[in-house]
Design an enzyme around this catalytic site. Structure first.
Site, PDB file in Angstrom:
ATOM      1  N   GLU A   1      19.238 144.081  50.163  1.00  0.00           N
ATOM      2  CA  GLU A   1      18.121 143.234  49.728  1.00  0.00           C
ATOM      3  C   GLU A   1      17.195 143.979  48.761  1.00  0.00           C
ATOM      4  O   GLU A   1      16.986 145.181  48.889  1.00  0.00           O
ATOM      5  CB  GLU A   1      17.322 142.797  50.958  1.00  0.00           C
ATOM      6  CG  GLU A   1      16.121 141.916  50.649  1.00  0.00           C
ATOM      7  CD  GLU A   1      15.256 141.643  51.873  1.00  0.00           C
ATOM      8  OE1 GLU A   1      14.493 140.670  51.846  1.00  0.00           O
ATOM      9  OE2 GLU A   1      15.335 142.422  52.848  1.00  0.00           O
TER      10      GLU A   1
ATOM     11  N   LYS B   1      15.315 133.291  49.305  1.00  0.00           N
ATOM     12  CA  LYS B   1      14.969 133.534  50.705  1.00  0.00           C
ATOM     13  C   LYS B   1      13.968 132.500  51.210  1.00  0.00           C
ATOM     14  O   LYS B   1      12.877 132.341  50.662  1.00  0.00           O
ATOM     15  CB  LYS B   1      14.400 134.946  50.838  1.00  0.00           C
ATOM     16  CG  LYS B   1      14.144 135.400  52.265  1.00  0.00           C
ATOM     17  CD  LYS B   1      13.636 136.849  52.231  1.00  0.00           C
ATOM     18  CE  LYS B   1      13.407 137.421  53.611  1.00  0.00           C
ATOM     19  NZ  LYS B   1      12.890 138.813  53.520  1.00  0.00           N
TER      20      LYS B   1
ATOM     21  N   CYS C   1      17.981 139.025  55.326  1.00  0.00           N
ATOM     22  CA  CYS C   1      17.094 139.801  56.190  1.00  0.00           C
ATOM     23  C   CYS C   1      16.402 138.952  57.262  1.00  0.00           C
ATOM     24  O   CYS C   1      17.028 138.559  58.243  1.00  0.00           O
ATOM     25  CB  CYS C   1      16.081 140.554  55.333  1.00  0.00           C
ATOM     26  SG  CYS C   1      15.293 141.964  56.157  1.00  0.00           S
TER      27      CYS C   1
END
Length: 258
Positions: free
Chosen positions: A40, A109, A144
């Site tokens: 990431e 995200k 994540c």
């Protein structure tokens, strides 16, 4: 299928140096590798207050690099995520480029980390992650903190994803959560979970490594620890089908109740 994960020490605030690190890493991969996976925010790390200057505007620098590199080395690249600037908004965006040099999937995200105040610097994605195909195998990507929201991973499994990639900069202080949550997502969805974390530090944040792969029954295939390194993983889709036949969880879903 053979997959290589780069457990990278991202250099904070140095996109060009990080691009060069990845370029060198990709050049060193064996010919037998099918997919290369990055962590990431590998262009900037968590220099969130500098992203207005550091984020890649419209992907103008990084996307051509990835497309050219994937075509050159003839490997698919699940390019973790980058700080991506669109107008005045900055996103944490995944990029997937196939071995012909074509970008086939992106995802911004959805879940921003309150502990890092991501919502002060980043814009949350407005669309869910979607399934894409590499070598005719359905796959998906979450990023994540998305890992803490099982509905997102389940939605990909219901779209018949066989592999789910999880690029991250997960903190060392919560690495036990990382391992438990990844294993749970593998078991409950009967998918391969391929998780690529970073190592090193960014200001006060220390990242925990432990890039790893879980099989669809929750068996740990292999794992790294706390150093910058490469993890090579072989996955077998025939064994996945046997696991799904032995415990047919998707036949038992009660969509009338939940």
């Amino acid at each position: 299928m053979k997959i290589a994960l780069y457990q990278m020490h991202v250099i904070p605030g140095e996109p060009e140096k990080n691009i060069e690190k990845i370029n060198q890493w990709l050049d060193e991969l064996d010919d037998e590798i099918d997919i290369a996976v990055l962590p990431e925010m590998w262009n900037t790390s968590y220099r969130l207050n500098e992203l207005t200057e550091l984020a890649d505007e419209d992907g103008q620098r990084i996307l051509p690099f990835l497309e050219q590199k994937a075509k050159e080395i003839h490997k698919h690249i699940v390019a973790g995520s980058i700080a991506y600037k669109k107008g005045t908004e900055i996103y944490n965006r995944t990029i997937v480029v196939n071995n012909e040099g074509k970008c086939i999937n992106t995802y911004d995200k959805a879940h921003l980390v309150p502990m890092f105040n991501e919502h002060h610097f980043l814009t949350s994605g407005s669309k869910k992650s979607t399934v894409y195909e590499l070598d005719e195998i359905e796959m998906g990507t979450i990023i994540c903190y998305d890992l803490r929201f099982p509905e997102l991973t389940r939605s990909l499994a219901l779209e018949d994803a066989k592999v789910i990639f999880v690029p991250a900069q997960w903190p060392k202080s919560r690495i036990d959560h990382w391992k438990v949550l990844l294993r749970a997502r593998a078991i409950e969805n009967q998918v391969y979970i391929i998780a690529c974390n970073s190592v090193g530090t960014c200001d006060d944040n220390e990242f925990g490594g432990h890039s790893l792969a879980y099989a669809p029954d929750g068996t740990l295939i292999d794992s790294l620890y706390y150093d910058e390194d490469t993890l090579i993983v072989d996955i077998d889709f025939d064994s996945q089908e046997k696991i799904r036949e032995a415990i047919p969880i998707f036949n038992s879903l009660r969509t009338d109740l939940y």
